[in-house]
Scaffold this motif. Structure first.
Motif, PDB file in Angstrom:
ATOM      1  N   PRO A   5       0.831  -1.199   0.000  1.00  0.00           N
ATOM      2  CA  PRO A   5       0.000   0.000   0.000  1.00  0.00           C
ATOM      3  C   PRO A   5       0.863   1.246   0.000  1.00  0.00           C
ATOM      4  CG  PRO A   5       0.018  -1.041   2.170  1.00  0.00           C
ATOM      5  CD  PRO A   5       0.711  -1.982   1.226  1.00  0.00           C
ATOM      6  N   SER A   6       0.318   2.300  -0.555  1.00  0.00           N
ATOM      7  CA  SER A   6       1.038   3.573  -0.571  1.00  0.00           C
ATOM      8  C   SER A   6       1.256   4.063   0.845  1.00  0.00           C
ATOM      9  CB  SER A   6       0.233   4.618  -1.351  1.00  0.00           C
ATOM     10  OG  SER A   6       0.758   5.908  -1.131  1.00  0.00           O
ATOM     11  N   PRO A   7       2.443   4.610   1.151  1.00  0.00           N
ATOM     12  CA  PRO A   7       2.683   5.137   2.500  1.00  0.00           C
ATOM     13  C   PRO A   7       1.782   6.321   2.840  1.00  0.00           C
ATOM     14  CG  PRO A   7       4.481   5.726   1.018  1.00  0.00           C
ATOM     15  CD  PRO A   7       3.623   4.744   0.284  1.00  0.00           C
ATOM     16  N   ARG A   8       1.154   6.891   1.809  1.00  0.00           N
ATOM     17  CA  ARG A   8       0.255   8.018   2.048  1.00  0.00           C
ATOM     18  C   ARG A   8      -1.160   7.565   2.383  1.00  0.00           C
ATOM     19  NH1 ARG A   8       1.865  12.435  -2.689  1.00  0.00           N
ATOM     20  NH2 ARG A   8       4.079  12.625  -2.119  1.00  0.00           N
ATOM     21  N   CYS A   9      -1.424   6.277   2.209  1.00  0.00           N
ATOM     22  CA  CYS A   9      -2.775   5.760   2.440  1.00  0.00           C
ATOM     23  C   CYS A   9      -2.755   4.762   3.593  1.00  0.00           C
ATOM     24  CB  CYS A   9      -3.300   5.074   1.192  1.00  0.00           C
ATOM     25  SG  CYS A   9      -3.423   6.165  -0.238  1.00  0.00           S
ATOM     26  N   PRO A  10      -3.580   4.948   4.624  1.00  0.00           N
ATOM     27  CA  PRO A  10      -3.599   3.978   5.725  1.00  0.00           C
ATOM     28  C   PRO A  10      -4.158   2.636   5.272  1.00  0.00           C
ATOM     29  CG  PRO A  10      -5.407   5.540   5.937  1.00  0.00           C
ATOM     30  CD  PRO A  10      -4.549   6.037   4.813  1.00  0.00           C
ATOM     31  N   VAL A  11      -3.693   1.582   5.916  1.00  0.00           N
ATOM     32  CA  VAL A  11      -4.222   0.246   5.655  1.00  0.00           C
ATOM     33  C   VAL A  11      -5.691   0.193   6.034  1.00  0.00           C
ATOM     34  CG1 VAL A  11      -4.031  -2.187   6.302  1.00  0.00           C
ATOM     35  CG2 VAL A  11      -1.962  -0.813   5.961  1.00  0.00           C
ATOM     36  N   ARG A  12      -6.037   0.822   7.145  1.00  0.00           N
ATOM     37  CA  ARG A  12      -7.426   0.904   7.574  1.00  0.00           C
ATOM     38  C   ARG A  12      -7.602   2.128   8.464  1.00  0.00           C
ATOM     39  NH1 ARG A  12     -11.466  -2.550   7.227  1.00  0.00           N
ATOM     40  NH2 ARG A  12     -10.146  -4.329   6.694  1.00  0.00           N
ATOM     41  N   SER A  13      -8.772   2.702   8.423  1.00  0.00           N
ATOM     42  CA  SER A  13      -9.096   3.852   9.265  1.00  0.00           C
ATOM     43  C   SER A  13     -10.285   3.500  10.154  1.00  0.00           C
ATOM     44  CB  SER A  13      -9.441   5.073   8.392  1.00  0.00           C
ATOM     45  OG  SER A  13      -9.746   6.188   9.195  1.00  0.00           O
ATOM     46  N   PHE A  14     -10.173   3.816  11.442  1.00  0.00           N
ATOM     47  CA  PHE A  14     -11.222   3.481  12.412  1.00  0.00           C
ATOM     48  C   PHE A  14     -11.803   4.778  12.979  1.00  0.00           C
ATOM     49  CE2 PHE A  14      -7.999   0.162  12.472  1.00  0.00           C
ATOM     50  CZ  PHE A  14      -8.755  -0.991  12.275  1.00  0.00           C
ATOM     51  N   ASN A  15     -13.124   4.816  13.091  1.00  0.00           N
ATOM     52  CA  ASN A  15     -13.767   6.047  13.549  1.00  0.00           C
ATOM     53  C   ASN A  15     -14.971   5.715  14.425  1.00  0.00           C
ATOM     54  OD1 ASN A  15     -14.572   8.675  13.886  1.00  0.00           O
ATOM     55  ND2 ASN A  15     -15.443   8.895  11.839  1.00  0.00           N
ATOM     56  N   ARG A  31      -0.669 -10.420  18.004  1.00  0.00           N
ATOM     57  CA  ARG A  31      -0.112  -9.239  17.354  1.00  0.00           C
ATOM     58  C   ARG A  31      -1.021  -8.549  16.348  1.00  0.00           C
ATOM     59  NH1 ARG A  31       6.264 -10.953  16.566  1.00  0.00           N
ATOM     60  NH2 ARG A  31       6.613 -11.530  18.749  1.00  0.00           N
ATOM     61  N   ASP A  32      -2.199  -9.073  16.118  1.00  0.00           N
ATOM     62  CA  ASP A  32      -3.110  -8.405  15.196  1.00  0.00           C
ATOM     63  C   ASP A  32      -4.101  -7.497  15.915  1.00  0.00           C
ATOM     64  OD1 ASP A  32      -4.547 -10.388  16.467  1.00  0.00           O
ATOM     65  OD2 ASP A  32      -5.752 -10.883  14.692  1.00  0.00           O
ATOM     66  N   SER A  33      -3.989  -7.374  17.220  1.00  0.00           N
ATOM     67  CA  SER A  33      -4.970  -6.604  17.984  1.00  0.00           C
ATOM     68  C   SER A  33      -4.311  -5.455  18.737  1.00  0.00           C
ATOM     69  CB  SER A  33      -5.736  -7.506  18.952  1.00  0.00           C
ATOM     70  OG  SER A  33      -4.871  -8.096  19.896  1.00  0.00           O
ATOM     71  N   PHE A  34      -5.103  -4.423  19.003  1.00  0.00           N
ATOM     72  CA  PHE A  34      -4.620  -3.278  19.756  1.00  0.00           C
ATOM     73  C   PHE A  34      -5.781  -2.628  20.489  1.00  0.00           C
ATOM     74  CE2 PHE A  34      -5.681  -1.823  15.523  1.00  0.00           C
ATOM     75  CZ  PHE A  34      -6.308  -0.591  15.689  1.00  0.00           C
ATOM     76  N   ILE A  35      -5.423  -1.832  21.483  1.00  0.00           N
ATOM     77  CA  ILE A  35      -6.400  -1.124  22.320  1.00  0.00           C
ATOM     78  C   ILE A  35      -6.193   0.374  22.141  1.00  0.00           C
ATOM     79  CG2 ILE A  35      -6.975  -0.534  24.711  1.00  0.00           C
ATOM     80  CD1 ILE A  35      -8.150  -3.055  24.384  1.00  0.00           C
ATOM     81  N   THR A  36      -7.291   1.133  22.113  1.00  0.00           N
ATOM     82  CA  THR A  36      -7.217   2.588  22.101  1.00  0.00           C
ATOM     83  C   THR A  36      -7.878   3.162  23.349  1.00  0.00           C
ATOM     84  OG1 THR A  36      -9.242   2.660  20.762  1.00  0.00           O
ATOM     85  CG2 THR A  36      -7.118   2.813  19.606  1.00  0.00           C
ATOM     86  N   ALA A  37      -7.360   4.307  23.789  1.00  0.00           N
ATOM     87  CA  ALA A  37      -7.881   5.008  24.962  1.00  0.00           C
ATOM     88  C   ALA A  37      -8.241   6.433  24.547  1.00  0.00           C
ATOM     89  CB  ALA A  37      -6.835   5.037  26.076  1.00  0.00           C
ATOM     90  N   SER A  38      -9.357   6.922  25.054  1.00  0.00           N
ATOM     91  CA  SER A  38      -9.869   8.190  24.547  1.00  0.00           C
ATOM     92  C   SER A  38     -10.373   9.111  25.646  1.00  0.00           C
ATOM     93  CB  SER A  38     -11.001   7.923  23.550  1.00  0.00           C
ATOM     94  OG  SER A  38     -11.651   9.117  23.157  1.00  0.00           O
ATOM     95  N   TRP A  39     -10.458  10.383  25.279  1.00  0.00           N
ATOM     96  CA  TRP A  39     -11.063  11.382  26.164  1.00  0.00           C
ATOM     97  C   TRP A  39     -12.571  11.222  26.269  1.00  0.00           C
ATOM     98  CZ3 TRP A  39      -8.478  16.873  25.597  1.00  0.00           C
ATOM     99  CH2 TRP A  39      -7.132  16.778  25.957  1.00  0.00           C
ATOM    100  N   ASP A  40     -13.163  10.281  25.526  1.00  0.00           N
ATOM    101  CA  ASP A  40     -14.590   9.997  25.702  1.00  0.00           C
ATOM    102  C   ASP A  40     -14.835   9.016  26.852  1.00  0.00           C
ATOM    103  OD1 ASP A  40     -13.798   7.560  24.637  1.00  0.00           O
ATOM    104  OD2 ASP A  40     -14.848   7.821  22.728  1.00  0.00           O
ATOM    105  N   ASP A  41     -13.783   8.747  27.635  1.00  0.00           N
ATOM    106  CA  ASP A  41     -13.829   7.921  28.851  1.00  0.00           C
ATOM    107  C   ASP A  41     -13.824   6.418  28.574  1.00  0.00           C
ATOM    108  OD1 ASP A  41     -14.321  10.495  29.771  1.00  0.00           O
ATOM    109  OD2 ASP A  41     -16.301  10.030  30.625  1.00  0.00           O
ATOM    110  N   VAL A  48      -6.862  -5.504  12.960  1.00  0.00           N
ATOM    111  CA  VAL A  48      -6.668  -4.811  11.687  1.00  0.00           C
ATOM    112  C   VAL A  48      -7.545  -5.359  10.566  1.00  0.00           C
ATOM    113  CG1 VAL A  48      -4.333  -4.050  12.204  1.00  0.00           C
ATOM    114  CG2 VAL A  48      -4.680  -6.302  11.188  1.00  0.00           C
ATOM    115  N   ASP A  49      -8.100  -6.554  10.744  1.00  0.00           N
ATOM    116  CA  ASP A  49      -8.885  -7.163   9.665  1.00  0.00           C
ATOM    117  C   ASP A  49     -10.384  -6.905   9.801  1.00  0.00           C
ATOM    118  OD1 ASP A  49      -9.274  -8.715  11.888  1.00  0.00           O
ATOM    119  OD2 ASP A  49      -8.971 -10.650  10.865  1.00  0.00           O
ATOM    120  N   ARG A  50     -10.781  -6.080  10.793  1.00  0.00           N
ATOM    121  CA  ARG A  50     -12.193  -5.756  10.963  1.00  0.00           C
ATOM    122  C   ARG A  50     -12.389  -4.250  10.933  1.00  0.00           C
ATOM    123  NH1 ARG A  50     -15.320  -9.209  15.506  1.00  0.00           N
ATOM    124  NH2 ARG A  50     -16.567  -7.321  15.266  1.00  0.00           N
ATOM    125  N   PRO A  51     -13.436  -3.766  10.296  1.00  0.00           N
ATOM    126  CA  PRO A  51     -13.648  -2.323  10.193  1.00  0.00           C
ATOM    127  C   PRO A  51     -14.247  -1.692  11.442  1.00  0.00           C
ATOM    128  CG  PRO A  51     -15.385  -3.475   9.018  1.00  0.00           C
ATOM    129  CD  PRO A  51     -14.416  -4.526   9.474  1.00  0.00           C
TER     130      PRO A  51
END
Length: 230
Positions: A5-15, A31-41, A48-51
């Motif tokens: 993939p182009s370095p200018r284009c993300p593999v996936r975007s999560f919103n 290694r395919d999973s990660f956690i995010t933490a947010s100011w929304d508490d 990476v394989d799920r939208p």
């Protein structure tokens, strides 16, 4: 051969978060999973394989600033929040396993010890670093004082069980031996603005990188002078 993939284009975007996403940590075992933490508490678990996220964790009552996977257990992670608590979670359970009122003010970061699966460290707006044993969370093993302003981040050394490094809005990076009577090992004070982030090399012992509001990245080698990079 499939093109990269182009370095200018993300593999996936999560919103899915509704406020700033303030922390993210990859699972080093699964290694395919990660956690995010947010100011929304809230925290969210992703692959990476799920939208869409796999699961949402919602017990904190204020901004979640930091999340850290256990280096030994694929399903266990800790989160640090502005509600002054740290939660220890297992993704197989319906809620957190341990809730620790870790500091007297907002908890800005948490990090697991790489050599002891039960030990983790926290840092806070109250200017302290605390080391905890999840098996007896009623009180910290040790509380480290020395920073003169909020401690933005703390990380354990990947090479020595008893060594950790912190950075602070007091414009310093500090190395600690939390088991020693004189716990502060080194102070690095070349930054001229808030020190906002740091990391330690997994390949070279004592090699530290720090970043600050002074638009500089410093690379530190314990025992040697620092090198600055704009």
């Amino acid at each position: 051969m499939t093109p990269l993939p182009s370095p200018r284009c993300p593999v996936r975007s999560f919103n899915e978060h509704s406020c700033e996403v303030y922390g993210v940590d990859w699972n080093t075992i699964r290694r395919d999973s990660f956690i995010t933490a947010s100011w929304d508490d809230i925290l969210k678990l992703w692959t990476v394989d799920r939208p869409t996220s796999i699961r949402t964790f919602q017990e904190h009552t204020y901004c979640v600033y930091s999340v850290s996977w256990s280096p030994r257990h694929a399903d266990v992670f800790a989160s640090a929040s502005g509600d002054s608590t740290v939660c220890v979670w297992d993704v197989r359970d319906c809620g957190s396993n341990v809730v620790i009122p870790a500091h007297n003010n907002e908890v800005l970061s948490c990090n697991w010890n790489k050599y002891d699966e039960c030990i983790f460290a926290t840092s806070s707006v109250d200017k302290t670093i605390r080391v905890w044993d999840v098996r007896s969370p009623q009180a910290p093993l040790v509380s480290l004082s020395g920073h003169s302003y909020r401690v933005k981040m703390v990380k354990f050394s990947p090479h020595q069980e008893n060594i950790l490094v912190s950075c602070s809005y007091d414009m310093t990076v500090r190395m600690w031996d939390y088991r020693a009577e004189d716990s502060m090992v080194s102070v690095y004070d070349q930054h001229t603005e808030f020190v906002y982030g740091l990391d330690l090399s997994v390949l070279i012992e004592g090699l530290i990188a720090s970043t600050g509001w002074d638009e500089l990245v410093y690379v530190w080698q314990h025992g040697n002078d620092a090198r600055a990079m704009p």
